[in-house]
Enzyme design. Structure first.
Site, PDB file in Angstrom:
ATOM      1  N   ARG A  79       0.926  -5.147  -5.124  1.00  0.00           N
ATOM      2  CA  ARG A  79       1.114  -6.300  -4.231  1.00  0.00           C
ATOM      3  C   ARG A  79       1.287  -7.508  -5.143  1.00  0.00           C
ATOM      4  NH1 ARG A  79      -0.588  -4.153   0.738  1.00  0.00           N
ATOM      5  NH2 ARG A  79      -2.296  -2.661   0.600  1.00  0.00           N
ATOM      6  N   ASP A 136       2.596  -0.663  11.450  1.00  0.00           N
ATOM      7  CA  ASP A 136       2.495  -2.027  11.983  1.00  0.00           C
ATOM      8  C   ASP A 136       3.801  -2.797  11.897  1.00  0.00           C
ATOM      9  OD1 ASP A 136       2.557  -2.184   9.241  1.00  0.00           O
ATOM     10  OD2 ASP A 136       0.974  -3.677   9.069  1.00  0.00           O
ATOM     11  N   ASP A 147       5.567  -5.100   5.821  1.00  0.00           N
ATOM     12  CA  ASP A 147       6.265  -6.345   6.162  1.00  0.00           C
ATOM     13  C   ASP A 147       6.337  -7.340   4.992  1.00  0.00           C
ATOM     14  OD1 ASP A 147       3.597  -6.754   6.386  1.00  0.00           O
ATOM     15  OD2 ASP A 147       3.635  -7.527   8.437  1.00  0.00           O
ATOM     16  N   THR A 156       4.467   2.549   5.260  1.00  0.00           N
ATOM     17  CA  THR A 156       3.072   2.106   5.330  1.00  0.00           C
ATOM     18  C   THR A 156       2.338   3.010   6.314  1.00  0.00           C
ATOM     19  OG1 THR A 156       1.579   0.406   6.205  1.00  0.00           O
ATOM     20  CG2 THR A 156       3.847   0.274   6.949  1.00  0.00           C
ATOM     21  N   GLY A 188       0.842  -1.202   0.000  1.00  0.00           N
ATOM     22  CA  GLY A 188       0.000   0.000   0.000  1.00  0.00           C
ATOM     23  C   GLY A 188       0.870   1.242   0.000  1.00  0.00           C
ATOM     24  N   ASP A 226       0.048   2.110   8.200  1.00  0.00           N
ATOM     25  CA  ASP A 226      -0.495   1.338   9.330  1.00  0.00           C
ATOM     26  C   ASP A 226       0.345   1.391  10.605  1.00  0.00           C
ATOM     27  OD1 ASP A 226      -2.489   0.630   7.625  1.00  0.00           O
ATOM     28  OD2 ASP A 226      -2.032  -1.509   7.562  1.00  0.00           O
ATOM     29  N   ARG A 283      -4.872  -2.618   8.807  1.00  0.00           N
ATOM     30  CA  ARG A 283      -5.290  -4.007   8.613  1.00  0.00           C
ATOM     31  C   ARG A 283      -5.087  -4.878   9.859  1.00  0.00           C
ATOM     32  NH1 ARG A 283      -3.937  -6.257   3.101  1.00  0.00           N
ATOM     33  NH2 ARG A 283      -2.076  -5.037   3.482  1.00  0.00           N
TER      34      ARG A 283
END
Ligand code: F6P
Length: 317
Positions: free
Chosen positions: A72, A129, A103, A125, A11, A127, A171
């Protein structure tokens, strides 16, 4: 002569362009050649590779998205697919690569590294994360966008004495939700970290009414539940008329914030410094605005710490 490739994958995130510019300008500063790989690992397999000059990365620092494009590619897990990518790089004499992404992107880099391509991974990203880094490139810009939107929802929520349920991206990670919840004065935040207990949420909402709260904001991380169903449930079972909104991909766009521009520029330049010292197989990490690096496989094995912001939510209400 070192030839350094750069790609963005997964993303997109605001600040990716600043990171690309950081890589390209620093590479050229040292007399290396820089190559842009278009559309992530997919473009690498399809041989979409072009040499970049100084001006190719002019006027991009302030822009959202990624000039290189992103994608992706689940098939990149397949060694035979990766071999095509490696051959494409080797045919051009490129044996170093900076990848910017999440990741999944890191996993691709770790495998390419084993196949003889010297990789550095940068966290890009919205996120936030990636466990090895305090902040990812794009997180604070996406947060500002979420805050901008939720502030607007608050205006109308207050006027109509409503409960507003808003879905925020992320996500597998609730950071965008809890950070925006704190920044916007949300009463309730529902994420993977908090879990969802319907009865508790309804009790909290009734409690808010009893406290005299005119309106409420509930932030929900994506993939937790259907916010439109939750809104119906709240309206049917509490005294608040309720509406739901999904912020969606608007959070991925826009000009990067000051923090993301600086973090991404530093990380892009740092990646080239590592390659210059023949250090590779590394993931660049942020500690606030300071940066360092650890091995990509170590970065991938780390477990993300939950932010302490969850502890503040109840007290701030
Ligand atoms: O890049 C991260 C992210 O925006 C997540 O927050 C979200 O779940 C996902 O990407 C959406 O992906 P796509 O744009 O492929 O629908």
């Amino acid at each position: 002569m070192k030839k350094i490739g750069v790609l963005t994958s997964g993303g997109d995130a605001p600040g990716m362009n600043a990171a690309i510019r950081g890589v390209v300008r620093t590479a050229l500063y040292y007399g290396y050649e820089a190559y842009g790989i278009y559309d992530g690992y997919k473009g690498l397999v399809e041989n979409k590779i072009k040499q970049l000059q100084r001006n190719d990365v002019g006027q991009i620092l302030t822009h959202g998205g990624t000039i290189l494009g992103s994608s992706r590619l689940p098939e990149f897990k397949d060694e035979s697919v990766r071999q095509i990518a490696v051959n494409n790089l080797k045919n051009l004499g490129i044996d170093t690569l900076v990848v910017i992404g999440g990741d999944g992107t890191y996993r691709g880099a770790m495998e390419l590294n084993k196949m003889g391509i010297k990789c550095i991974a940068l966290p890009g990203t919205i996120d936030n994360d990636i466990a090895s880094t305090e902040y990812t490139i794009g997180f604070f810009t996406a947060l500002d966008t979420a805050i901008w939107a939720i502030d607007k929802l608050r205006d109308t929520s207050f006027s109509h004495q409503r409960c507003t349920v808003v879905e925020v991206m992320g996500r597998n990670c609730g950071d965008l939700s809890i950070y925006s919840g704190i920044a916007c004065g949300a009463e309730i935040v529902i994420t993977k970290e908090t879990g969802f207990n319907r009865d508790e949420v309804l009790t909290q909402i009734r409690g808010a009414k009893a406290k005299g709260k005119r309106h409420l904001i509930i932030v929900v991380a994506e993939n937790m539940l259907n916010v439109f169903e939750l809104a119906k449930d709240i309206q049917a079972n509490t005294e608040y008329e309720t509406r739901a909104s999904v912020l969606g991909h608007i959070q991925r766009g826009g000009n990067p914030s000051s923090f993301d521009r600086i973090l991404a520029s530093k990380m892009g330049a740092y990646a080239v410094e590592l390659l210059r010292k023949d250090i590779f197989g590394m993931a660049v990490c942020s500690h606030g605005i300071e940066i360092d690096h650890i091995e990509i496989n170590q970065a991938l094995s780390k477990v993300k710490r939950t932010t302490d912001l969850y502890d503040y939510l109840e007290k701030l209400n």
